[in-house]
Design an enzyme around this catalytic site. Structure first.
Site, PDB file in Angstrom:
ATOM      1  N   GLU A 225       0.918   6.645  11.275  1.00 55.13           N
ATOM      2  CA  GLU A 225      -0.291   5.839  11.090  1.00 55.13           C
ATOM      3  C   GLU A 225      -0.302   4.772  12.194  1.00 55.13           C
ATOM      4  O   GLU A 225      -1.347   4.301  12.620  1.00 55.13           O
ATOM      5  CB  GLU A 225      -0.158   5.179   9.697  1.00 55.13           C
ATOM      6  CG  GLU A 225      -1.417   4.661   9.112  1.00 55.13           C
ATOM      7  CD  GLU A 225      -1.173   4.060   7.722  1.00 55.13           C
ATOM      8  OE1 GLU A 225      -0.766   4.784   6.805  1.00 55.13           O
ATOM      9  OE2 GLU A 225      -1.408   2.854   7.570  1.00 55.13           O
TER      10      GLU A 225
ATOM     11  N   ARG B 169      -7.615   6.771   6.517  1.00 53.31           N
ATOM     12  CA  ARG B 169      -7.035   5.992   7.627  1.00 53.31           C
ATOM     13  C   ARG B 169      -7.681   6.363   8.964  1.00 53.31           C
ATOM     14  O   ARG B 169      -7.014   6.428   9.995  1.00 53.31           O
ATOM     15  CB  ARG B 169      -5.513   6.199   7.730  1.00 53.31           C
ATOM     16  CG  ARG B 169      -4.734   5.808   6.495  1.00 53.31           C
ATOM     17  CD  ARG B 169      -4.733   4.300   6.269  1.00 53.31           C
ATOM     18  NE  ARG B 169      -3.832   3.957   5.181  1.00 53.31           N
ATOM     19  CZ  ARG B 169      -4.157   3.972   3.890  1.00 53.31           C
ATOM     20  NH1 ARG B 169      -5.382   4.312   3.514  1.00 53.31           N
ATOM     21  NH2 ARG B 169      -3.272   3.617   2.975  1.00 53.31           N
TER      22      ARG B 169
ATOM     23  N   SER C 147       2.974   1.332   5.671  1.00 55.55           N
ATOM     24  CA  SER C 147       3.270   2.769   5.778  1.00 55.55           C
ATOM     25  C   SER C 147       3.334   3.143   7.249  1.00 55.55           C
ATOM     26  O   SER C 147       2.379   2.896   7.985  1.00 55.55           O
ATOM     27  CB  SER C 147       2.163   3.605   5.139  1.00 55.55           C
ATOM     28  OG  SER C 147       2.109   3.396   3.773  1.00 55.55           O
TER      29      SER C 147
END
Ligand code: EPU
Length: 349
Positions: free
Chosen positions: A345, A167, A248
């Site tokens: 995130e 990520r 997420s």
């Protein structure tokens, strides 16, 4: 086409569906538009980029600055009838749409990324991933506008130039956020069967067992895998059409072996996770949130999705502040229980 709107409502441009406004919205639809904006010096002031809005949280409901949005959803093919066609997409195309088009043409590469919300441009910033595949595994190259004063031109960046990690990418570094603007995304696809089925649950969904026989490998299509992934996601994750979320919300934390042992001693539990090739352990944030007792936490209209507590949802008219406070409460509770600090995130604006 460049469209500029002052004091724009951008709620519909985010997957969370939380109230969001910006001082100025600039929508563009081609790399040439970026050159025009650069020549006008419009791009020299502070701005943020929004793709599918699947990873941004407008905490106070308003960003006074400029929001730049790519409306280019074009698809072109290079080497279309070869064994390795390249799908060149406008950065504003939805990633799932790219997955659908590739799978329907019987081309391999994007099928495991089916159902991820957001645009292809945003997915390349984030190195989005699911079910054993990340963007970096399918990306051939990007066409990127360099907004540095004195530059103002499109460059090609190969996948290796983007410094992809979990990520993470070069585009997430603060100095690059307004310097590099992804305009086009080229995916390297293949006609050769390459089913990636190692992630638990995918083979069950397809009704096969590993290793596949050569006949089974030949028989499976990218569309079969896309259908299986969409079915798994629909059971575990909220339907993006009816429930706002950012996918997420937290990253799965990566810890060293000794840190993992400390967590076990401190909590008296053995957190779920898996070992990475470098020996570190990637813990399941969903497991940590669950076992820390956060699953029923709510703040205003924000709550956790019961079957995947890694996802914060807008359950009823949540505000950015509700989500922010819920996130902070979860981080503190997980840290008190396990001594591990979750990092979001999602980017807070
Ligand atoms: N779990 C619990 N309690 C629950 C639910 C789940 O303990 O109530 C545990 C399960 O036992 C399992 C784990 O949580 O061990 C869930 O793992 P899973 O593989 O389903 O997903 P993940 O690791 O939580 C990652 C990505 C997802 C991606 C899936 C599938 C991150 C932050 N998330 O989630 O990506 O779809 O794997 O590959 O890496 C996203 O980034 O937006 C995203 C959805």
């Amino acid at each position: 086409m460049v469209r500029i709107t002052e004091n724009a409502n951008i709620t519909h441009m985010t997957t969370f569906g939380l109230p969001a406004e910006c001082g100025r919205l600039i929508e563009y639809s081609s790399p040439a538009d970026l050159e025009t904006l650069y020549d006008d010096r419009t791009l020299f002031s502070e701005f943020i980029q929004i793709g599918g809005g699947s990873n941004l949280l407008f905490v106070n409901g308003r960003y006074d600055g400029t929001v730049l949005h790519c409306a280019d959803k074009s698809v072109e093919w290079l080497n279309e009838y070869s064994e390795n066609p390249v799908m060149l997409c406008g950065a504003g195309l939805e990633l799932d749409e790219a997955c659908r088009i590739a799978a329907e043409k019987g081309l391999w590469g994007l099928e495991n990324l089916s159902g991820i919300p957001g645009s292809v441009g945003g997915a390349c910033v984030q190195n989005a991933g699911a079910y054993g595949v990340e963007i970096k595994d399918v990306l051939d190259y990007l066409e990127v506008f360099d907004n540095t004063p004195g530059e103002g031109a499109i460059h090609t960046m190969d996948c290796g130039d983007c410094h992809y990690g979990y990520r993470d990418s070069i585009f997430k570094q603060p100095e690059n956020r307004t310097r590099l603007i992804i305009a086009k995304v080229a995916f390297a696809l293949s006609t050769r069967p390459n089913p990636i089925l190692a992630y638990k649950g995918v083979t069950d969904e397809l009704g096969v067992e590993l290793p596949l026989t050569p006949q089974e490998t030949e028989a499976i299509t990218p569309s079969d895998i896309r259908c299986a992934i969409l079915a798994i996601r629909s059971r575990k994750l909220p339907n993006p059409d009816s429930t706002g979320s950012a996918g997420s919300f937290f990253k799965n934390p990566v810890v060293t072996e000794s840190c993992y042992r400390n967590i076990c001693t401190r909590s008296g539990m053995e957190p779920s996770g898996h070992r990475l090739p470098d020996g570190n352990i990637k813990l399941s944030a969903a497991w940590l949130i669950d076992k820390a007792g956060c699953k029923d936490f709510t703040r205003g209209g924000a709550s956790l999705w019961p079957s995947q507590p890694l996802v914060i949802v807008n359950s009823h008219n949540a505000t950015g502040e509700d989500v922010y406070h819920l996130c902070q409460h979860i981080i503190a509770t997980v840290e008190n229980t396990f001594g591990v600090r979750l990092s979001p995130e999602v980017v807070f604006i």
